[in-house]
Motif scaffolding. Sequence first.
Motif, short mmCIF file in Angstrom:
data_model
loop_
_atom_site.label_atom_id
_atom_site.label_comp_id
_atom_site.label_asym_id
_atom_site.label_seq_id
_atom_site.Cartn_x
_atom_site.Cartn_y
_atom_site.Cartn_z
N ILE A 135 1.35 13.07 -4.65
CA ILE A 135 2.45 12.93 -5.61
C ILE A 135 1.85 13.21 -6.99
O ILE A 135 0.83 12.60 -7.36
CB ILE A 135 3.08 11.52 -5.56
N TRP A 202 4.04 -0.42 -7.85
CA TRP A 202 5.02 0.68 -7.91
C TRP A 202 4.48 1.92 -7.20
O TRP A 202 5.21 2.58 -6.45
CB TRP A 202 5.32 0.97 -9.39
N ILE A 206 6.40 3.80 -4.12
CA ILE A 206 6.86 5.20 -4.12
C ILE A 206 6.14 6.05 -3.06
O ILE A 206 6.41 7.24 -2.93
CB ILE A 206 6.77 5.87 -5.51
#
Length: 274
Positions: A135, A202, A206
């Motif tokens: 990512i 977080w 994700i």
Amino acid sequence: MKNLDVAKLNETVAFIQSKTNTKPQAGIILGSGLGGLVNDLQVSLSLSYEEIPNFPTSTVKGHGGKLLFGQLNGKEVVMLSGRFHYYEGYTMQEVTFPVRVMKQLGCELLMVSNAAGGMNKAFKVGDLMIINDHINLFPEHPLRGQNDETVGPRFPDMTEPYNLELISKAKAIAAKNDILVYDGVYIGLQGPTFETKAEYNWLHVIGGDTVGMSTVPEVIVAIHGGMKVFGMSVVTDLGIREEMNVITHEEVLEAANIAAPKMALIFKELLGEI
Ligand code: HPA
């Protein structure tokens, strides 16, 4: 603005080719504390970054600063000992320039490693993870700017940046050698701060398994140029953890050093199979 200065690239490649006529099959980029693989390289040419026209120079403790040519497990390779990080102040074009050079020298494969924080709850410090996807959380993109179609497409496909065949070969090598290896998603962001607890949480939510400050820009550029990619993370610290402890660069380097030989073995054996 162009996303690559081809004239500069040609100048750099011409300089290197005036020093050596080897045609490397693979380019290797070693992460923080993972430089030990250099010792296994039968070096035929060593160029310090300073002497290579248009090459950025390295500033971080624990990073070498040499472009090395030679044989590793019988294959001609070029190795970047000391990579360029965005947080050091380099532009994305500078961070990824060595990958352009590798491709232009003939490399079909890019092998990358990094020291990374672990978000996956199964991970322990020192674990290895084969990167099966990433990512991109960097604030700038290495392909932003006018695109030269002779170098790569305007809109590169990123369905499978990390070559599946190499991943399964690497898993088989690890199993054969009794090396525990996970696979998962690496998240790249700019640093230089390590993440807050909320950020680690977080990043886990994700879909990330490891996080670091490198790799993603180089992989994007390798894919743009049509190279195959294989990448691995060493988990040097845990973002999701019970007790409060502070992450330091020294801790990261130490953990990377301990895991480095296992990763080196996988890289070497994998090279033997290409
Ligand atoms: N976060 C970001 N980069 C890193 C980490 C981390 O926890 N460990 C090593 N590089």
